[in-house]
Scaffold this active site. Structure first.
Site, PDB file in Angstrom:
ATOM      1  N   ASP A   9       0.882  -1.149   0.000  1.00 41.86           N
ATOM      2  CA  ASP A   9       0.000   0.000   0.000  1.00 41.86           C
ATOM      3  C   ASP A   9       0.934   1.218   0.000  1.00 41.86           C
ATOM      4  OD1 ASP A   9      -2.338   1.634   0.475  1.00 41.86           O
ATOM      5  OD2 ASP A   9      -1.625   1.815   2.540  1.00 41.86           O
ATOM      6  N   LEU A  10       0.413   2.376  -0.390  1.00 41.05           N
ATOM      7  CA  LEU A  10       1.280   3.563  -0.458  1.00 41.05           C
ATOM      8  C   LEU A  10       1.102   4.475   0.772  1.00 41.05           C
ATOM      9  CD1 LEU A  10       3.205   5.435  -2.107  1.00 41.05           C
ATOM     10  CD2 LEU A  10       1.149   6.436  -3.116  1.00 41.05           C
ATOM     11  N   ASP A  11      -0.109   5.073   0.838  1.00 40.80           N
ATOM     12  CA  ASP A  11      -0.368   6.077   1.883  1.00 40.80           C
ATOM     13  C   ASP A  11      -0.290   5.467   3.276  1.00 40.80           C
ATOM     14  OD1 ASP A  11      -0.985   8.181   0.013  1.00 40.80           O
ATOM     15  OD2 ASP A  11      -2.883   7.195  -0.377  1.00 40.80           O
ATOM     16  N   THR A  17       1.529  10.260   3.691  1.00 43.06           N
ATOM     17  CA  THR A  17       0.455  11.081   3.111  1.00 43.06           C
ATOM     18  C   THR A  17      -0.873  10.941   3.852  1.00 43.06           C
ATOM     19  OG1 THR A  17       0.372   9.265   1.574  1.00 43.06           O
ATOM     20  CG2 THR A  17       1.240  11.339   0.734  1.00 43.06           C
ATOM     21  N   LYS A  45      -9.010   5.220   5.939  1.00 41.10           N
ATOM     22  CA  LYS A  45      -7.730   4.779   5.366  1.00 41.10           C
ATOM     23  C   LYS A  45      -7.944   3.609   4.421  1.00 41.10           C
ATOM     24  CE  LYS A  45      -4.674   6.448   8.980  1.00 41.10           C
ATOM     25  NZ  LYS A  45      -3.775   6.096  10.083  1.00 41.10           N
ATOM     26  N   GLY A  46      -7.346   3.686   3.254  1.00 40.77           N
ATOM     27  CA  GLY A  46      -7.461   2.615   2.265  1.00 40.77           C
ATOM     28  C   GLY A  46      -8.726   2.691   1.427  1.00 40.77           C
ATOM     29  N   VAL A  47      -9.645   3.566   1.822  1.00 41.16           N
ATOM     30  CA  VAL A  47     -10.946   3.665   1.157  1.00 41.16           C
ATOM     31  C   VAL A  47     -10.884   4.727   0.055  1.00 41.16           C
ATOM     32  CG1 VAL A  47     -13.364   4.273   1.588  1.00 41.16           C
ATOM     33  CG2 VAL A  47     -12.095   2.905   3.263  1.00 41.16           C
ATOM     34  N   ARG A  49     -11.672   7.719  -2.753  1.00 38.85           N
ATOM     35  CA  ARG A  49     -12.096   9.111  -2.554  1.00 38.85           C
ATOM     36  C   ARG A  49     -13.622   9.224  -2.448  1.00 38.85           C
ATOM     37  NH1 ARG A  49      -9.846  12.725  -7.166  1.00 38.85           N
ATOM     38  NH2 ARG A  49      -8.054  11.398  -6.709  1.00 38.85           N
ATOM     39  N   SER A 114      -2.472   0.365  -4.394  1.00 40.93           N
ATOM     40  CA  SER A 114      -2.998   1.540  -3.688  1.00 40.93           C
ATOM     41  C   SER A 114      -4.348   1.967  -4.243  1.00 40.93           C
ATOM     42  CB  SER A 114      -2.003   2.701  -3.845  1.00 40.93           C
ATOM     43  OG  SER A 114      -2.605   3.911  -3.439  1.00 40.93           O
ATOM     44  N   ALA A 115      -5.201   2.472  -3.360  1.00 43.04           N
ATOM     45  CA  ALA A 115      -6.517   2.989  -3.785  1.00 43.04           C
ATOM     46  C   ALA A 115      -6.390   4.371  -4.407  1.00 43.04           C
ATOM     47  CB  ALA A 115      -7.440   3.063  -2.573  1.00 43.04           C
ATOM     48  N   LYS A 117      -5.617   7.588  -6.664  1.00 46.34           N
ATOM     49  CA  LYS A 117      -5.452   7.972  -8.071  1.00 46.34           C
ATOM     50  C   LYS A 117      -4.245   8.897  -8.221  1.00 46.34           C
ATOM     51  CE  LYS A 117     -10.150   7.150  -9.415  1.00 46.34           C
ATOM     52  NZ  LYS A 117     -11.395   7.564 -10.001  1.00 46.34           N
ATOM     53  N   LYS A 145     -10.890  -1.176  -1.498  1.00 51.48           N
ATOM     54  CA  LYS A 145     -10.592  -2.054  -0.362  1.00 51.48           C
ATOM     55  C   LYS A 145     -11.743  -1.869   0.637  1.00 51.48           C
ATOM     56  CE  LYS A 145      -5.664  -1.071  -0.971  1.00 51.48           C
ATOM     57  NZ  LYS A 145      -4.487  -0.365  -0.456  1.00 51.48           N
ATOM     58  N   GLU A 169       0.233  -3.238   4.733  1.00 53.78           N
ATOM     59  CA  GLU A 169      -0.910  -2.331   4.854  1.00 53.78           C
ATOM     60  C   GLU A 169      -0.967  -1.623   6.204  1.00 53.78           C
ATOM     61  OE1 GLU A 169      -3.501  -0.872   3.817  1.00 53.78           O
ATOM     62  OE2 GLU A 169      -3.767  -1.652   1.797  1.00 53.78           O
ATOM     63  N   ASP A 170      -1.403  -0.360   6.187  1.00 51.86           N
ATOM     64  CA  ASP A 170      -1.612   0.354   7.451  1.00 51.86           C
ATOM     65  C   ASP A 170      -3.101   0.487   7.779  1.00 51.86           C
ATOM     66  OD1 ASP A 170      -2.172   2.229   5.368  1.00 51.86           O
ATOM     67  OD2 ASP A 170      -2.019   3.836   6.852  1.00 51.86           O
TER      68      ASP A 170
HETATM   69  C1  BG6 Z   1      -5.773   5.550  -0.031  1.00 47.75           C
HETATM   70  C2  BG6 Z   1      -5.869   6.403   1.208  1.00 47.75           C
HETATM   71  O1  BG6 Z   1      -4.476   5.116  -0.204  1.00 47.75           O
HETATM   72  O2  BG6 Z   1      -6.179   6.285  -1.185  1.00 47.75           O
HETATM   73  C3  BG6 Z   1      -7.265   6.982   1.342  1.00 47.75           C
HETATM   74  O3  BG6 Z   1      -5.569   5.626   2.347  1.00 47.75           O
HETATM   75  C4  BG6 Z   1      -7.639   7.729   0.057  1.00 47.75           C
HETATM   76  O4  BG6 Z   1      -7.295   7.852   2.454  1.00 47.75           O
HETATM   77  C5  BG6 Z   1      -7.502   6.803  -1.136  1.00 47.75           C
HETATM   78  O5  BG6 Z   1      -8.988   8.196   0.135  1.00 47.75           O
HETATM   79  C6  BG6 Z   1      -7.817   7.511  -2.459  1.00 47.75           C
HETATM   80  O6  BG6 Z   1      -6.843   8.487  -2.687  1.00 47.75           O
HETATM   81  P1  BG6 Z   1      -6.905   9.619  -3.795  1.00 47.75           P
HETATM   82  O7  BG6 Z   1      -5.509  10.158  -3.819  1.00 47.75           O
HETATM   83  O8  BG6 Z   1      -7.277   8.961  -5.085  1.00 47.75           O
HETATM   84  O9  BG6 Z   1      -7.923  10.607  -3.362  1.00 47.75           O
HETATM   85 MG    MG Z   2      -2.698   3.198   3.589  1.00 47.12          MG
END
Ligand code: BG6
Ligand code: MG
Length: 215
Positions: A9-11, A17, A45-47, A49, A114-115, A117, A145, A169-170
């Site tokens: 996972d990234l964030d 972030t 988190k992980g969900v 936008r 990662s979720a 974009k 996720k 994953e966090d």
């Molecule tokens: C996930 C984050 O990695 O990406 C979420 O944990 C975030 O908090 C999701 O909503 C979507 O991210 P983005 O950058 O497409 O808005």
């Molecule tokens: Mg994360």
């Protein structure tokens, strides 16, 4: 070697972030008089936008029009992009680069799941991009996720069976996604929120890959 790839996972795992997402959602919530808490943020988190906004609106008991939602999604992302605009390699989380080097040396494939974009922009700004054999991000999946789609696409893209992959994953939703995909899950953070993970570490500092990746 039973396991052949590490899917990250990234964030909140590779870069910090998660704090920027929280800040941007918190500011957006204020527009409809809602104060987002740290505990609620944990569930975002992980969900994706869109789903994050839907959750916040449900907590706030606020019914927004389709147009309002679209405008808020754009606004949230614009603020998030402003917050990450000056990101640089110093925002890679402690121990991450050393860990990536160890798994590369051990012969594991490395992929992103990662979720977000915005994943590629962040990987570029922090200099992490060259580490990855494959990137699956929010632009390549249709289900958020805890659905395992993002990780299953990662395994498939690497030409591997899901049970040859280890996910890092966090987020609670992310650990659930890994388990639903029949993968091993390493939780990064607190045992309380990541109890479904096969192993939990607070961060990557001083972690010995050969030991951690024994299951
Ligand atoms: C996930 C984050 O990695 O990406 C979420 O944990 C975030 O908090 C999701 O909503 C979507 O991210 P983005 O950058 O497409 O808005
Ligand atoms: Mg994360």
């Amino acid at each position: 070697m039973k396991y052949k790839a590490c899917l990250f996972d990234l964030d909140g795992v590779l870069v910090d972030t998660a704090i920027y997402h929280f800040q941007a959602w918190k500011n957006l919530g204020k527009q409809f008089g809602y104060e987002l808490t740290v505990e609620q943020n944990e569930q975002l988190k992980g969900v994706s936008r869109v789903e994050s906004l839907n959750k916040i609106l449900a907590w706030a008991n606020y019914s927004a029009t389709h147009e309002q939602k679209a405008a808020w999604l754009t606004e949230k992302n614009e603020e998030y992009l402003r917050l990450i605009s000056n990101m640089n390699p110093s925002e890679i989380l402690p121990g991450v680069l050393e860990f990536l080097q160890q798994i590369k040396d051990l012969g594991y494939k490395i992929a992103l799941g990662s979720a977000s974009k915005n994943a590629e922009i962040i990987l570029e700004k922090t200099g992490l991009l060259p580490w990855f054999d494959l990137i699956i991000d929010g632009n390549k999946v249709s289900k958020s996720k805890p659905d395992p789609e993002v990780f299953l696409k990662g395994a498939e893209g690497l030409g591997l069976a899901p049970d040859a992959c280890i996910v890092f994953e966090d987020a609670q939703a992310g650990v659930e996604a890994a388990k639903a995909g029949n993968m091993k899950a390493v939780g990064i953070g607190e045992a309380l929120t990541l109890s479904l993970a096969d192993k939990i570490i607070p961060n990557f500092v001083g972690v010995k890959a050969v030991e951690l990746l024994q299951f």
